[in-house]
Design an enzyme around this catalytic site. Structure first.
Site, mmCIF file in Angstrom:
data_model
loop_
_atom_site.group_PDB
_atom_site.id
_atom_site.type_symbol
_atom_site.label_atom_id
_atom_site.label_comp_id
_atom_site.label_asym_id
_atom_site.label_seq_id
_atom_site.Cartn_x
_atom_site.Cartn_y
_atom_site.Cartn_z
ATOM 1 N N ASP A 110 0.949 -1.207 0.182
ATOM 2 C CA ASP A 110 -0.029 -0.119 0.698
ATOM 3 C C ASP A 110 0.840 1.159 0.580
ATOM 4 O O ASP A 110 2.298 1.285 0.647
ATOM 5 C CB ASP A 110 -0.607 0.191 0.934
ATOM 6 C CG ASP A 110 -2.298 -0.798 1.194
ATOM 7 O OD1 ASP A 110 -3.004 -1.669 0.266
ATOM 8 O OD2 ASP A 110 -2.522 -1.446 2.034
ATOM 9 N N ASP A 127 -6.510 -1.325 -5.091
ATOM 10 C CA ASP A 127 -8.072 -1.132 -4.076
ATOM 11 C C ASP A 127 -9.039 -0.678 -4.286
ATOM 12 O O ASP A 127 -10.348 -0.592 -4.552
ATOM 13 C CB ASP A 127 -6.989 -0.601 -2.755
ATOM 14 C CG ASP A 127 -6.270 -1.494 -2.030
ATOM 15 O OD1 ASP A 127 -6.728 -2.912 -2.464
ATOM 16 O OD2 ASP A 127 -5.809 -1.240 -1.176
#
Length: 158
Positions: A110, A127
């Site tokens: 991330d 995502d």
């Protein structure tokens, strides 16, 4: 159907490669900060908002199982794939990219961190792709619902 499978394959490959390329950059030192958001590397060992991080090592196998079940469902229900092939492709591309991270890096890579006015979860392009896919499916279902409701009302008036 062949055209949809071809387009799906191209879109899947493109999204997967773009997401993995961006993640590769952050794993290898890309970083940027501002007052509003930062682009900085972090690893998520759970799912959304780090939930289920206690399953860290087993989570990738659970997620593969879910994708296999979804794939079997789509093989049996070809009409679902035909109707939603773009968002389904997006779901699989984002999901497989994040699962690949778990095998390659031990956790999902991330990097997008919003911190202006409030702290928000750190997330990645995969995502966002998954969220857009879900929104597209929900939107299509809403349109279908409205159409069926209008047809039912029309039939009742006749």
């Amino acid at each position: 159907m062949q055209k949809r499978i071809f387009l799906s394959s191209v879109l899947f490959t493109l999204l997967l490669c773009i997401d993995q390329y961006i993640k590769f950059g952050f794993v290898n030192g890309w970083e940027w900060h501002s007052e509003v958001f930062s682009l900085t590397l972090t690893y998520n060992y759970g799912v959304a908002f780090s939930m289920f991080s206690f399953l860290a090592e087993n989570l990738k196998y659970i997620q593969i199982g879910i994708l296999v079940i979804a794939l079997i469902y789509l093989i049996v229900n070809k009409d679902v794939f035909e109707q939603y092939y773009i968002p389904i492709t997006m779901l699989f591309a984002g999901g497989i990219s994040n699962i690949a991270d778990r095998f390659i890096h031990g956790g999902v890579v991330d990097y997008f961190y919003w911190h202006y006015w409030f702290d928000f979860a750190i997330f990645n392009l995969a995502d966002v792709i998954i969220d857009i896919a879900v929104a597209l499916i929900l939107w299509a279902q809403y349109i279908l619902y409205k159409k069926e409701k209008a047809e039912k009302k029309k039939n009742e008036l006749q």
